[in-house]
Motif scaffolding. Structure first.
Motif, PDB file in Angstrom:
ATOM      1  N   ALA A  77      33.679 -96.598  81.287  1.00  9.37           N
ATOM      2  CA  ALA A  77      34.443 -95.584  80.555  1.00  9.37           C
ATOM      3  C   ALA A  77      35.421 -94.871  81.482  1.00  9.37           C
ATOM      4  CB  ALA A  77      33.502 -94.584  79.896  1.00  9.37           C
ATOM      5  N   SER A  78      34.998 -94.612  82.734  1.00 11.02           N
ATOM      6  CA  SER A  78      35.912 -93.950  83.670  1.00 11.02           C
ATOM      7  C   SER A  78      37.103 -94.847  83.970  1.00 11.02           C
ATOM      8  CB  SER A  78      35.203 -93.621  84.980  1.00 11.02           C
ATOM      9  OG  SER A  78      33.907 -93.200  84.740  1.00 11.02           O
ATOM     10  N   VAL A  80      38.331 -97.227  82.143  1.00 10.45           N
ATOM     11  CA  VAL A  80      39.187 -97.319  80.967  1.00 10.45           C
ATOM     12  C   VAL A  80      40.065 -96.079  80.841  1.00 10.45           C
ATOM     13  CG1 VAL A  80      39.197 -97.349  78.448  1.00 10.45           C
ATOM     14  CG2 VAL A  80      37.730 -98.901  79.690  1.00 10.45           C
ATOM     15  N   THR A  81      39.459 -94.903  81.099  1.00 12.29           N
ATOM     16  CA  THR A  81      40.247 -93.671  81.007  1.00 12.29           C
ATOM     17  C   THR A  81      41.411 -93.691  81.991  1.00 12.29           C
ATOM     18  OG1 THR A  81      38.187 -92.567  80.443  1.00 12.29           O
ATOM     19  CG2 THR A  81      40.052 -91.176  80.947  1.00 12.29           C
ATOM     20  N   GLY A  99      47.365 -98.308  70.891  1.00 18.30           N
ATOM     21  CA  GLY A  99      46.751 -97.100  70.345  1.00 18.30           C
ATOM     22  C   GLY A  99      45.260 -96.989  70.557  1.00 18.30           C
ATOM     23  N   LEU A 100      44.542 -96.951  69.452  1.00 20.37           N
ATOM     24  CA  LEU A 100      43.105 -96.721  69.443  1.00 20.37           C
ATOM     25  C   LEU A 100      42.339 -97.782  70.219  1.00 20.37           C
ATOM     26  CD1 LEU A 100      40.784 -95.083  68.121  1.00 20.37           C
ATOM     27  CD2 LEU A 100      40.887 -96.691  66.245  1.00 20.37           C
ATOM     28  N   TYR A 101      42.900 -98.990  70.325  1.00 21.12           N
ATOM     29  CA  TYR A 101      42.123-100.084  70.884  1.00 21.12           C
ATOM     30  C   TYR A 101      42.015-100.017  72.398  1.00 21.12           C
ATOM     31  CZ  TYR A 101      42.161-101.684  66.194  1.00 21.12           C
ATOM     32  OH  TYR A 101      41.977-101.736  64.838  1.00 21.12           O
ATOM     33  N   PRO A 103      41.044 -97.097  74.292  1.00 24.93           N
ATOM     34  CA  PRO A 103      39.731 -96.514  74.590  1.00 24.93           C
ATOM     35  C   PRO A 103      38.573 -97.378  74.099  1.00 24.93           C
ATOM     36  CG  PRO A 103      40.942 -95.169  73.000  1.00 24.93           C
ATOM     37  CD  PRO A 103      41.900 -96.142  73.571  1.00 24.93           C
ATOM     38  N   LEU A 104      38.808 -98.186  73.071  1.00 22.61           N
ATOM     39  CA  LEU A 104      37.715 -99.011  72.546  1.00 22.61           C
ATOM     40  C   LEU A 104      37.379-100.183  73.464  1.00 22.61           C
ATOM     41  CD1 LEU A 104      38.260 -99.077  68.708  1.00 22.61           C
ATOM     42  CD2 LEU A 104      36.429 -98.035  69.979  1.00 22.61           C
ATOM     43  N   VAL A 106      36.037 -99.834  76.106  1.00 24.25           N
ATOM     44  CA  VAL A 106      34.718 -99.458  76.627  1.00 24.25           C
ATOM     45  C   VAL A 106      33.611-100.235  75.947  1.00 24.25           C
ATOM     46  CG1 VAL A 106      33.120 -97.550  76.945  1.00 24.25           C
ATOM     47  CG2 VAL A 106      35.544 -97.123  77.045  1.00 24.25           C
ATOM     48  N   VAL A 107      33.716-100.411  74.620  1.00 25.23           N
ATOM     49  CA  VAL A 107      32.636-101.077  73.902  1.00 25.23           C
ATOM     50  C   VAL A 107      32.879-102.577  73.767  1.00 25.23           C
ATOM     51  CG1 VAL A 107      31.568 -99.200  72.632  1.00 25.23           C
ATOM     52  CG2 VAL A 107      33.684-100.181  71.796  1.00 25.23           C
TER      53      VAL A 107
END
Lengths: 229, 191
Positions: A77-78, A80-81, A99-101, A103-104, A106-107
């Motif tokens: 997560a770090s 990715v950020t 866009g949204l994808y 931060p996603l 991470v999963v």
């Protein structure tokens, strides 16, 4: 060095995350509406994979075994950020379209999968190359699907017109349903290849074992070509 | 009130989480063989997403924004969701065993469902307040349940059909999902 190149080959061809392992299907379908998006997503994921693999490999003796999964998730997560901020600053157009994808990522199961399967057990350099290979494999998969969808759906590749003017774009292919259909066709082709292979092997073993191809009365339940299952 | 209804219709039908945003595809394809299990998964998802969107938006609006820590959202959300699923599981096991029994195996599976994190991020992106976030989370999950149950119904019928060998399994499921996705385009005129 040899081991490193082997990891890259393994990621792109032998264990290609998109075509062979079928991992990370959500971004595969969501961002492949144009080739440039597919390529961008693939390279972003590659960057995350290399960094997270290196970090996890460095920390592999520090993170206790019992809490390793939450530990990995925090590392991923770090990373990715950080990548998200870099994209926002330097390639804002890609940042907008993904866009949204972002931060996603991470999963995305590829990342956690590689951390668990490879980086947590191997030294830093091979882990980095493992990330590079897997990432490039993912990029190749995404770009291939995206090019296919873009040609049919809007008659272009990377935004450049390649189909003749008279071609009527099938716009459903760049919309959501197209992703499902293209992926279905892809898996169907793979299945067909597997079936053909299994048949070829099946004919051979039939000759060798003298199997009468009557599977329902055969006691060998481990037989790979049984027809009743 | 009107705004909340629009959010509900928008998230549940028009921008269906699976069929137009591709979030939560793994359980959508994996747990849709039977209507019963699909319903179980759907209930668990409704439960978890509603609770998690409440907590994530609470944390975002009253902790991260005042402290200027918005950039930590991804890390914080994923940890909150993972912890929350654990707590929900333990809580249900102790106090509502019957519900725990019926949700059973689906609960831990949900942590890996990208729809949960996706909804939390969408709530932030659209700068929803706490109430709107909860409504948005709930309706997204309802949309998920709707589509997974419909897909399970179709797949139960497909079992008895004669389809080409190479299309069996995932490909035919994806084709059904694609057709459903086309059908859901029909809702786009609603809002």
């Amino acid at each position: 060095m040899n081991k490193c190149m082997e990891r890259v080959y393994n990621g792109i061809i032998k264990e290609n995350p998109t075509f062979v392992l079928m991992l990370g299907m959500c971004p595969t379908m969501a961002v492949t509406s144009s080739a440039i998006n597919g390529l961008g997503m693939g390279l972003t994921t590659t960057a995350v994979l290399i960094l997270s693999n290196m970090l996890i490999s460095l920390l592999r003796k520090v993170i206790p075994d019992k809490v390793r999964i939450p530990g990995f998730i925090v590392v991923v997560a770090s990373v990715v950020t950080i990548i998200q901020f870099l994209l926002e600053a330097f390639i804002p157009s890609l940042y907008e379209s993904l866009g949204l994808y972002i931060p996603l990522i991470v999963v995305n199961c590829i990342i956690l999968g590689r951390a668990e399967a490879y980086a947590s057990k191997n030294p830093v350099l091979p882990s980095a190359f493992d990330g590079l290979g897997m990432g490039l494999g993912f990029t190749v998969g995404l770009t291939a699907i995206a090019i296919f969808r873009e040609i049919i759906g809007s008659g272009t590749i990377f935004g450049a017109q390649i189909m003749p003017e008279s071609y009527e774009p099938v716009s459903i292919f760049v919309l959501a349903p197209g992703a499902f259909f293209v992926l279905a066709a892809l898996i169907a082709v793979q299945n067909q290849i597997k079936i053909n292979k299994a048949k070829a092997i099946g004919e051979k073993t039939q000759l060798e074992t003298g199997c009468g191809s009557d599977c329902s009365h055969c006691g060998n339940s481990a037989c790979g070509t049984r027809k009743d299952n | 009130m009107k705004e909340l209804i629009i959010i509900f219709i928008g998230s549940a039908l028009v921008n269906n989480v699976v069929l137009s945003q591709f979030l939560g595809l793994c359980p959508f394809l994996g747990v849709s063989k039977k209507t019963d299990t699909a319903m179980g998964m759907g209930t668990a998802v409704i439960f978890v997403i509603t609770i998690s969107s409440f907590f994530t938006s609470l944390i975002y609006n009253y902790l991260l924004i005042p402290l200027d820590l918005e950039y930590l959202q991804t890390i914080v959300f994923i940890l909150v969701i993972a912890a929350l699923v654990q707590f929900v599981e333990m809580f249900l096991k102790k106090s509502v065993p019957s519900l725990y029994e019926s949700l059973g195996v689906y609960l831990p599976l949900i942590t890996t469902n990208c729809a949960v994190l996706g909804v939390a991020l969408i709530n932030v992106q659209k700068s929803y307040g706490v109430l709107e976030s909860v409504v948005n989370g709930f309706s997204t999950a309802v949309g998920f349940t709707l589509s997974i149950v419909i897909l399970a119904g179709i797949r139960e019928r497909i079992e008895f059909n004669d389809i080409p060998e190479c299309l069996k399994g995932t490909p035919i499921t994806l084709i059904c999902a694609g057709l459903m996705s086309i059908a859901f385009f029909g809702f786009s005129g609603l809002i």
